[in-house]
Motif scaffolding. Structure first.
Motif, PDB file in Angstrom:
ATOM      1  N   LEU A   1       0.827  -1.194   0.000  1.00 17.04           N
ATOM      2  CA  LEU A   1       0.000   0.000   0.000  1.00 17.04           C
ATOM      3  C   LEU A   1       0.869   1.254   0.000  1.00 17.04           C
ATOM      4  N   THR A   2       1.932   1.238   0.794  1.00 18.78           N
ATOM      5  CA  THR A   2       2.869   2.364   0.840  1.00 18.78           C
ATOM      6  C   THR A   2       3.527   2.561  -0.518  1.00 18.78           C
ATOM      7  N   LYS A   3       3.910   1.469  -1.135  1.00 17.06           N
ATOM      8  CA  LYS A   3       4.560   1.511  -2.445  1.00 17.06           C
ATOM      9  C   LYS A   3       3.668   2.149  -3.501  1.00 17.06           C
ATOM     10  N   VAL A   4       2.398   1.768  -3.513  1.00 20.32           N
ATOM     11  CA  VAL A   4       1.447   2.325  -4.479  1.00 20.32           C
ATOM     12  C   VAL A   4       1.228   3.808  -4.226  1.00 20.32           C
ATOM     13  N   ALA A   5       1.073   4.184  -2.968  1.00 18.24           N
ATOM     14  CA  ALA A   5       0.843   5.586  -2.631  1.00 18.24           C
ATOM     15  C   ALA A   5       2.019   6.459  -3.057  1.00 18.24           C
ATOM     16  N   ILE A   6       3.233   5.996  -2.788  1.00 16.92           N
ATOM     17  CA  ILE A   6       4.427   6.766  -3.135  1.00 16.92           C
ATOM     18  C   ILE A   6       4.649   6.784  -4.642  1.00 16.92           C
ATOM     19  N   SER A   7       4.232   5.734  -5.344  1.00 17.81           N
ATOM     20  CA  SER A   7       4.421   5.682  -6.795  1.00 17.81           C
ATOM     21  C   SER A   7       3.684   6.817  -7.493  1.00 17.81           C
ATOM     22  N   GLN A   8       2.586   7.259  -6.900  1.00 13.04           N
ATOM     23  CA  GLN A   8       1.834   8.373  -7.476  1.00 13.04           C
ATOM     24  C   GLN A   8       2.649   9.657  -7.422  1.00 13.04           C
ATOM     25  N   THR A   9       3.398   9.831  -6.334  1.00  7.21           N
ATOM     26  CA  THR A   9       4.283  10.988  -6.199  1.00  7.21           C
ATOM     27  C   THR A   9       5.437  10.900  -7.187  1.00  7.21           C
ATOM     28  N   VAL A  10       5.985   9.702  -7.334  1.00  5.26           N
ATOM     29  CA  VAL A  10       7.100   9.491  -8.264  1.00  5.26           C
ATOM     30  C   VAL A  10       6.658   9.769  -9.696  1.00  5.26           C
ATOM     31  N   SER A  11       5.469   9.306 -10.048  1.00  7.41           N
ATOM     32  CA  SER A  11       4.947   9.533 -11.396  1.00  7.41           C
ATOM     33  C   SER A  11       4.848  11.028 -11.705  1.00  7.41           C
ATOM     34  N   LYS A  12       4.403  11.818 -10.737  1.00  9.96           N
ATOM     35  CA  LYS A  12       4.305  13.271 -10.926  1.00  9.96           C
ATOM     36  C   LYS A  12       5.690  13.892 -11.113  1.00  9.96           C
ATOM     37  N   LYS A  13       6.661  13.399 -10.349  1.00 13.59           N
ATOM     38  CA  LYS A  13       8.028  13.907 -10.465  1.00 13.59           C
ATOM     39  C   LYS A  13       8.620  13.607 -11.837  1.00 13.59           C
ATOM     40  N   LEU A  14       8.157  12.520 -12.432  1.00 11.20           N
ATOM     41  CA  LEU A  14       8.674  12.104 -13.742  1.00 11.20           C
ATOM     42  C   LEU A  14       7.723  12.505 -14.869  1.00 11.20           C
ATOM     43  N   ASP A  15       7.042  13.610 -14.663  1.00 10.43           N
ATOM     44  CA  ASP A  15       6.148  14.182 -15.696  1.00 10.43           C
ATOM     45  C   ASP A  15       5.044  13.225 -16.127  1.00 10.43           C
ATOM     46  N   GLY A  16       4.493  12.521 -15.147  1.00 13.12           N
ATOM     47  CA  GLY A  16       3.370  11.643 -15.442  1.00 13.12           C
ATOM     48  C   GLY A  16       3.747  10.295 -16.014  1.00 13.12           C
ATOM     49  N   ALA A  17       5.014   9.921 -15.931  1.00 15.93           N
ATOM     50  CA  ALA A  17       5.454   8.618 -16.459  1.00 15.93           C
ATOM     51  C   ALA A  17       4.728   7.475 -15.761  1.00 15.93           C
ATOM     52  N   LYS A  18       4.398   6.448 -16.526  1.00 16.89           N
ATOM     53  CA  LYS A  18       3.705   5.300 -15.972  1.00 16.89           C
ATOM     54  C   LYS A  18       4.703   4.383 -15.272  1.00 16.89           C
TER      55      LYS A  18
ATOM     56  N   ILE B   1       4.546   6.968   7.038  1.00 16.51           N
ATOM     57  CA  ILE B   1       3.650   6.626   5.927  1.00 16.51           C
ATOM     58  C   ILE B   1       3.321   5.135   5.973  1.00 16.51           C
ATOM     59  N   TYR B   2       4.324   4.332   6.260  1.00 16.43           N
ATOM     60  CA  TYR B   2       4.110   2.894   6.409  1.00 16.43           C
ATOM     61  C   TYR B   2       3.166   2.619   7.574  1.00 16.43           C
ATOM     62  N   GLY B   3       3.330   3.372   8.660  1.00 14.22           N
ATOM     63  CA  GLY B   3       2.457   3.212   9.821  1.00 14.22           C
ATOM     64  C   GLY B   3       1.013   3.531   9.487  1.00 14.22           C
ATOM     65  N   LYS B   4       0.797   4.578   8.689  1.00  7.81           N
ATOM     66  CA  LYS B   4      -0.552   4.925   8.264  1.00  7.81           C
ATOM     67  C   LYS B   4      -1.133   3.822   7.377  1.00  7.81           C
ATOM     68  N   SER B   5      -0.274   3.249   6.531  1.00  8.91           N
ATOM     69  CA  SER B   5      -0.719   2.145   5.671  1.00  8.91           C
ATOM     70  C   SER B   5      -1.159   0.953   6.516  1.00  8.91           C
ATOM     71  N   LYS B   6      -0.451   0.694   7.597  1.00 12.40           N
ATOM     72  CA  LYS B   6      -0.828  -0.407   8.480  1.00 12.40           C
ATOM     73  C   LYS B   6      -2.199  -0.170   9.101  1.00 12.40           C
ATOM     74  N   ASP B   7      -2.471   1.080   9.458  1.00  4.92           N
ATOM     75  CA  ASP B   7      -3.782   1.410  10.025  1.00  4.92           C
ATOM     76  C   ASP B   7      -4.887   1.162   9.000  1.00  4.92           C
ATOM     77  N   ILE B   8      -4.626   1.525   7.744  1.00  4.00           N
ATOM     78  CA  ILE B   8      -5.608   1.318   6.679  1.00  4.00           C
ATOM     79  C   ILE B   8      -5.836  -0.176   6.450  1.00  4.00           C
ATOM     80  N   ILE B   9      -4.751  -0.937   6.471  1.00  6.31           N
ATOM     81  CA  ILE B   9      -4.840  -2.392   6.289  1.00  6.31           C
ATOM     82  C   ILE B   9      -5.680  -3.027   7.386  1.00  6.31           C
ATOM     83  N   GLU B  10      -5.471  -2.590   8.617  1.00 13.88           N
ATOM     84  CA  GLU B  10      -6.226  -3.143   9.732  1.00 13.88           C
ATOM     85  C   GLU B  10      -7.723  -2.910   9.574  1.00 13.88           C
ATOM     86  N   ARG B  11      -8.081  -1.868   8.863  1.00 16.77           N
ATOM     87  CA  ARG B  11      -9.491  -1.539   8.674  1.00 16.77           C
ATOM     88  C   ARG B  11     -10.090  -2.167   7.426  1.00 16.77           C
TER      89      ARG B  11
END
Length: 231
Positions: A128-145, A181-191
């Motif tokens: 979940l953390t990886k996916v969330a951060i990938s969105q930030t990375v994509s923006k940094k790389l001009d929308g690269a997939k 961020i990982y800690g927040k992801s754990k909270d989301i997973i628990e729910r």
């Protein structure tokens, strides 16, 4: 679970020579620690042609068992199921409790899962953390997939973890993040992953799974916001 291996015929892709390979179908990394390094370095999957010396990486199903860290990872090349439906396999390990059981489709995912569980992390929260951060990375790389992403660093003392992302247009991009961020992801997973955590079989926890969890989380947040506005 002991190690298990078989002998298979292999045709050299370089010279066509027919040879034999000793293939491990299961590995117990707790009892045979030396095999753990051979797995992670790829040596366990390397075959050398007896005639021309060509080196090739063999790809085949292999079950990795770490009793100390209580996880099992089953690499089945190109598998695209969420859950492994293998009655014989499930019955064989039905007496195992409180252990993470995962299936992965390729070698890189195989290594990553081992790294995650050896580090004492929750792979669901990592995805979940990886996916969330990938969105930030994509923006940094001009929308690269983003085509792939893997956990490549974890340092509890410095409170950071790092991911390496791949696209078809750029060199590998490394992005670090605070463990909050990982800690927040754990909270989301628990729910939102309660049912998945209770599954007993081998399951595939990947980016597609994480996308679904993230969607459900955002949808719930949106509903909560609407409910507050209507009060």
């Amino acid at each position: 679970m002991p190690n298990s291996k078989v002998i298979k015929a292999v045709v050299c892709p370089e010279c066509g020579e027919l040879g034999k390979a000793e293939i491990y179908t299961s590995v117990n990394a707790t009892v045979h620690k030396e095999l753990r390094d051979k797995v992670l370095e790829g040596e366990l999957f390397t075959w050398v042609c007896p005639l021309c010396g060509h080196r090739a990486r063999l790809t085949y199903p292999i079950l990795y068992n770490d009793m100390k860290n209580r996880f099992m990872v089953y690499m089945i090349p190109k598998i695209d199921r969420f859950q492994l439906c293998d009655k014989e396999l499930e019955e064989k390990y039905s007496n195992i409790r409180n252990i993470n059981k995962r299936i992965v489709p390729d070698f890189n995912s195989f290594k990553e899962k081992i790294f995650i569980f050896e580090s004492g992390l929750d792979d669901m929260a990592v995805e979940l953390t990886k996916v969330a951060i990938s969105q930030t990375v994509s923006k940094k790389l001009d929308g690269a997939k983003i085509s792939e992403g893997y956990l490549s660093m974890y340092d509890r003392e410095s409170n950071t973890m790092g991911f390496t992302y791949f696209t078809g247009e750029h060199t590998p991009y490394v992005q670090t993040a605070r463990l909050e961020i990982y800690g927040k992801s754990k909270d989301i997973i628990e729910r939102f992953a309660v049912k998945d955590k209770k599954l007993k079989g081998f399951i595939n926890i990947n980016s597609e799974w994480a996308d679904n969890i993230l969607y459900r989380y955002k949808r719930a947040k949106h509903i909560e916001k609407l409910n507050k506005l209507s009060e």
